[in-house]
Motif scaffolding. Structure first.
Motif, mmCIF file in Angstrom:
data_model
loop_
_atom_site.group_PDB
_atom_site.id
_atom_site.type_symbol
_atom_site.label_atom_id
_atom_site.label_comp_id
_atom_site.label_asym_id
_atom_site.label_seq_id
_atom_site.Cartn_x
_atom_site.Cartn_y
_atom_site.Cartn_z
ATOM 1 N N GLN A 109 0.928 -1.236 -0.184
ATOM 2 C CA GLN A 109 -0.042 0.000 0.094
ATOM 3 C C GLN A 109 0.689 1.276 -0.039
ATOM 4 O OE1 GLN A 109 -3.301 -0.355 -0.303
ATOM 5 N NE2 GLN A 109 -2.785 -2.497 -0.544
ATOM 6 N N GLU A 110 1.984 1.164 0.539
ATOM 7 C CA GLU A 110 3.000 2.245 0.865
ATOM 8 C C GLU A 110 4.306 2.232 -0.242
ATOM 9 O OE1 GLU A 110 2.476 5.133 2.100
ATOM 10 O OE2 GLU A 110 4.388 5.985 2.557
ATOM 11 N N PHE A 111 4.581 3.223 -0.677
ATOM 12 C CA PHE A 111 5.901 3.089 -1.410
ATOM 13 C C PHE A 111 6.932 2.822 -0.479
ATOM 14 C CE2 PHE A 111 9.535 4.100 -3.903
ATOM 15 C CZ PHE A 111 9.268 3.391 -4.980
ATOM 16 N N PRO A 112 7.882 1.815 -0.476
ATOM 17 C CA PRO A 112 8.853 1.465 0.457
ATOM 18 C C PRO A 112 9.988 2.300 0.555
ATOM 19 C CG PRO A 112 8.885 -0.074 -0.960
ATOM 20 C CD PRO A 112 7.755 0.651 -1.495
ATOM 21 N N GLU A 113 10.695 2.019 1.540
ATOM 22 C CA GLU A 113 12.139 2.825 1.670
ATOM 23 C C GLU A 113 12.916 1.725 0.774
ATOM 24 O OE1 GLU A 113 13.118 5.686 3.051
ATOM 25 O OE2 GLU A 113 11.662 6.066 4.430
ATOM 26 N N GLY A 114 14.304 2.498 0.523
ATOM 27 C CA GLY A 114 15.481 1.380 0.177
ATOM 28 C C GLY A 114 15.095 0.530 -1.176
ATOM 29 N N VAL A 115 14.520 1.524 -2.356
ATOM 30 C CA VAL A 115 14.314 0.739 -3.460
ATOM 31 C C VAL A 115 15.403 1.084 -4.161
ATOM 32 C CG1 VAL A 115 12.888 0.554 -5.496
ATOM 33 C CG2 VAL A 115 11.964 1.106 -3.191
ATOM 34 N N ASP A 116 15.957 -0.220 -4.988
ATOM 35 C CA ASP A 116 17.180 0.219 -5.891
ATOM 36 C C ASP A 116 16.568 0.558 -7.218
ATOM 37 O OD1 ASP A 116 19.261 -1.170 -4.251
ATOM 38 O OD2 ASP A 116 17.955 -2.981 -4.584
ATOM 39 N N VAL A 117 15.619 -0.006 -7.836
ATOM 40 C CA VAL A 117 15.161 0.632 -9.162
ATOM 41 C C VAL A 117 13.672 0.666 -9.231
ATOM 42 C CG1 VAL A 117 15.210 -0.082 -11.457
ATOM 43 C CG2 VAL A 117 16.972 -0.784 -10.300
ATOM 44 N N THR A 118 13.300 1.700 -9.622
ATOM 45 C CA THR A 118 11.720 2.070 -10.025
ATOM 46 C C THR A 118 11.431 2.499 -11.324
ATOM 47 O OG1 THR A 118 11.540 2.845 -7.486
ATOM 48 C CG2 THR A 118 9.773 3.204 -9.157
ATOM 49 N N LEU A 119 10.606 1.535 -11.946
ATOM 50 C CA LEU A 119 10.201 2.180 -13.085
ATOM 51 C C LEU A 119 8.888 2.580 -13.211
ATOM 52 C CD1 LEU A 119 10.892 -1.456 -13.617
ATOM 53 C CD2 LEU A 119 11.317 -0.573 -15.737
ATOM 54 N N VAL A 120 8.789 4.048 -13.767
ATOM 55 C CA VAL A 120 7.556 4.860 -13.660
ATOM 56 C C VAL A 120 6.669 4.967 -15.008
ATOM 57 C CG1 VAL A 120 6.673 7.138 -13.175
ATOM 58 C CG2 VAL A 120 8.529 6.137 -11.808
ATOM 59 N N GLU A 121 5.590 4.431 -15.107
ATOM 60 C CA GLU A 121 4.643 4.737 -16.150
ATOM 61 C C GLU A 121 3.846 5.808 -15.959
ATOM 62 O OE1 GLU A 121 1.760 1.436 -17.424
ATOM 63 O OE2 GLU A 121 0.536 2.890 -17.525
ATOM 64 N N GLY A 122 3.605 6.810 -17.069
ATOM 65 C CA GLY A 122 2.689 7.697 -16.980
ATOM 66 C C GLY A 122 3.506 9.147 -16.682
ATOM 67 N N ALA A 123 2.388 10.013 -17.002
ATOM 68 C CA ALA A 123 2.673 11.334 -16.809
ATOM 69 C C ALA A 123 2.488 11.700 -15.409
ATOM 70 C CB ALA A 123 1.942 12.549 -17.911
ATOM 71 N N VAL A 124 2.882 12.988 -14.888
ATOM 72 C CA VAL A 124 2.434 13.502 -13.712
ATOM 73 C C VAL A 124 1.265 14.529 -13.794
ATOM 74 C CG1 VAL A 124 3.383 14.802 -11.724
ATOM 75 C CG2 VAL A 124 4.895 13.129 -12.965
ATOM 76 N N SER A 125 0.002 13.995 -13.352
ATOM 77 C CA SER A 125 -1.204 14.668 -13.826
ATOM 78 C C SER A 125 -2.015 15.233 -12.772
ATOM 79 C CB SER A 125 -1.911 14.030 -14.715
ATOM 80 O OG SER A 125 -1.516 13.754 -15.879
ATOM 81 N N SER A 126 -1.643 14.956 -11.401
ATOM 82 C CA SER A 126 -2.616 15.227 -10.420
ATOM 83 C C SER A 126 -1.547 15.465 -9.183
ATOM 84 C CB SER A 126 -3.410 14.121 -10.022
ATOM 85 O OG SER A 126 -2.942 12.999 -9.417
ATOM 86 N N GLN A 127 -2.029 15.848 -8.089
ATOM 87 C CA GLN A 127 -1.145 16.134 -6.901
ATOM 88 C C GLN A 127 -0.971 14.964 -6.415
ATOM 89 O OE1 GLN A 127 -0.276 18.745 -5.420
ATOM 90 N NE2 GLN A 127 -1.425 20.683 -6.456
ATOM 91 N N ASP A 128 -1.873 13.793 -6.385
ATOM 92 C CA ASP A 128 -1.499 12.538 -6.024
ATOM 93 C C ASP A 128 -0.023 11.980 -6.588
ATOM 94 O OD1 ASP A 128 -3.309 12.470 -4.210
ATOM 95 O OD2 ASP A 128 -4.266 10.786 -4.714
ATOM 96 N N ASP A 129 -0.390 11.930 -8.215
ATOM 97 C CA ASP A 129 0.884 11.771 -8.817
ATOM 98 C C ASP A 129 2.144 12.232 -8.316
ATOM 99 O OD1 ASP A 129 -0.821 10.172 -10.460
ATOM 100 O OD2 ASP A 129 -0.987 11.927 -12.028
ATOM 101 N N LEU A 130 2.086 13.996 -8.284
ATOM 102 C CA LEU A 130 3.281 14.394 -7.866
ATOM 103 C C LEU A 130 3.840 14.053 -6.569
ATOM 104 C CD1 LEU A 130 5.148 16.782 -8.485
ATOM 105 C CD2 LEU A 130 3.577 18.268 -7.396
ATOM 106 N N GLN A 131 2.919 13.731 -5.391
ATOM 107 C CA GLN A 131 3.325 13.377 -4.200
ATOM 108 C C GLN A 131 4.012 11.921 -4.429
ATOM 109 O OE1 GLN A 131 0.101 13.616 -1.620
ATOM 110 N NE2 GLN A 131 -0.014 15.863 -1.906
#
Ligand code: SF4
Length: 176
Positions: free
Chosen positions: A46-68
């Protein structure tokens, strides 16, 4: 050897980039022993964790939630990949950028329907003024264009990173 902690994030995209990741098919079995998938639509975190080595991000940043979420991804990931044209350029989500958000929402939710003429407010994140590519919101370490990027290119990127090499994408990807 400890597994690399890998996350995937779905911002304003169609999930086609995630589908391309799944199109790795049997190559996923080769990657599986080297990767711990710690966040994304394919797991239940449910929560983006600490200590991630690689993150693949799909999509544009469109909302306040996306930005956070993008900011959290950056602060908690060593290496961030903009995966696909929406993350790299804004692509489809940015087609709304010529229209102010208030006008756009009223066109969709008030003028464009026959019932409930109301822009939803509860539980709906506020739109940013514009949908922007990931690198306009946070620092990005690698851009992987394509709509979606081919599975082989995603596999190549992950394999190279897991081997400690920076992927060289010339000739392996294209926009669209
Ligand atoms: S780049 Fe293409 S496939 Fe990926 S989220 Fe955007 S529209 Fe979908």
């Amino acid at each position: 050897m400890s597994k690399a902690r890998v996350a995937t994030v779905w911002l304003d995209g169609c999930s086609g980039c995630h589908m391309s990741l799944l199109d790795l098919d049997e190559a996923l079995i080769d990657l599986a022993p080297k990767i711990e998938l710690v966040f994304g639509p394919l797991v239940d975190a449910q929560e983006f964790p600490e200590g991630v080595d690689v993150t693949l991000v799909e999509g544009a940043v469109s909302s306040q939630d996306d930005l956070q979420l993008a900011q959290k991804v950056r602060s908690r990931s060593k290496f961030v990949i903009a995966l696909g044209d929406c993350a790299v350029t804004g692509n489809v989500p940015s087609m709304r950028n010529q229209i102010p958000p208030k006008q756009l929402l009223e066109r969709i939710y008030v003028d464009g329907v026959n019932v409930n003429h109301r822009v939803p407010a509860d539980g709906v994140p506020a739109l940013l003024k514009q949908a922007v590519p990931l690198h306009e919101a946070i620092r990005v370490d690698l851009h992987v264009p394509g709509c979606p990027p081919p599975a082989a290119a995603i596999g190549y990127v992950l394999t190279e990173l897991l081997a400690g090499r920076k992927p060289e994408l010339t000739g392996k990807v294209k926009f669209g």
